[in-house]
Motif scaffolding. Structure first.
Motif: not given
Length: 249
Positions: A103-112, A191-194, A200-201
């Protein structure tokens, strides 16, 4: 409730009500004791307890102050508490990480930000370079995840996951030591996470993080199962030996 607990509760009440906001200086001991309706000895013990909890800060020669009450300060002791958990709770720790980090990673993707993404990319590059050095690889692995969670801007979440990650880091080193090819799998998962963060997905980032942590959890379950099975077999063999010995007598 003991007198000390009661004093702690009343001081917390003053802080929560805003009467003693962050940075405020507490009244003198006699004044505070009279204000709270408690004696001075329980009050002293309450102040000591709240100092340990990072709620209060005693400045010698100046007085006692309410701290900033920032999450990182108040939750700093979480890592120590997690470190003291028994080994048989390691799987529970990984499960908590699985609940929070995707969930934190999803949030990071939307505002990184570009700056934070560059930082994460640097740790990924360091992981690739250290693929044959388990200790160094896992150092950058942990730093990668910390940077991802910091990208959420949520200090409470960041502190909670920092407290958990120290314990799971040693497990990841253990895995890298005993499982062939785990380092390359780990780099590929990061790498997949990065890539999902760079795109931004949020959904893809969540899925990539979930797969990464799920892989670790599955591995740990298999190892714990093997250990449990080996112990059971040893116990059965011991039991058979005891029975054989009894029959011989």
């Amino acid at each position: 409730m003991s007198l000390t607990d009661e004093a702690i509760s009343r001081i917390r009440g003053l802080i929560q009500s805003g009467e003693l906001p962050p940075g405020a200086r507490l009244p003198s001991e006699p004044q505070l004791a009279a204000q709270l309706g408690v004696s001075r000895n329980p009050l002293r013990e309450a102040v000591k307890a709240l100092v340990v909890a990072r709620v209060l800060d005693v400045r010698r020669g100046d007085g006692t102050y309410v701290t900033s009450l920032e999450p990182r300060l108040l939750l700093e002791g979480l890592g120590l508490a997690v470190e003291l958990l028994r080994d048989d709770t390691l799987l529970e720790t990984v499960q908590v990480r699985r609940m929070l980090e995707p969930e934190a990673t999803a949030l990071a993707a939307s505002m990184i930000t570009a700056e934070r993404l560059d930082e994460i990319g640097e740790h990924l590059a360091a992981m690739r370079a250290a693929s044959d050095d388990v200790e160094k690889l896992n150092h950058h692995d942990a730093a990668f995840h910390r940077a991802v969670v910091r990208a959420t801007g949520n200090e409470t979440l960041s502190t909670l996951l920092d407290g958990i990650s120290g314990r799971t880091l040693r497990m990841r080193v253990w895995r890298g030591t005993i499982e062939a090819g785990s380092s390359h799998k780990t780099v590929a998962e990061h790498e997949a996470i990065y890539n999902a963060l760079a795109a931004g997905d949020a959904r893809l980032a969540q899925a990539a993080a979930l797969m990464h942590i799920g892989t670790t959890e599955t591995w740990l379950r298999s190892v714990l199962g093997d250990v449990g099975g080996s112990r059971a077999q040893d116990g059965s063999a011991g039991g058979r030996r005891a029975q054989d010995g009894s029959a011989g007598r």
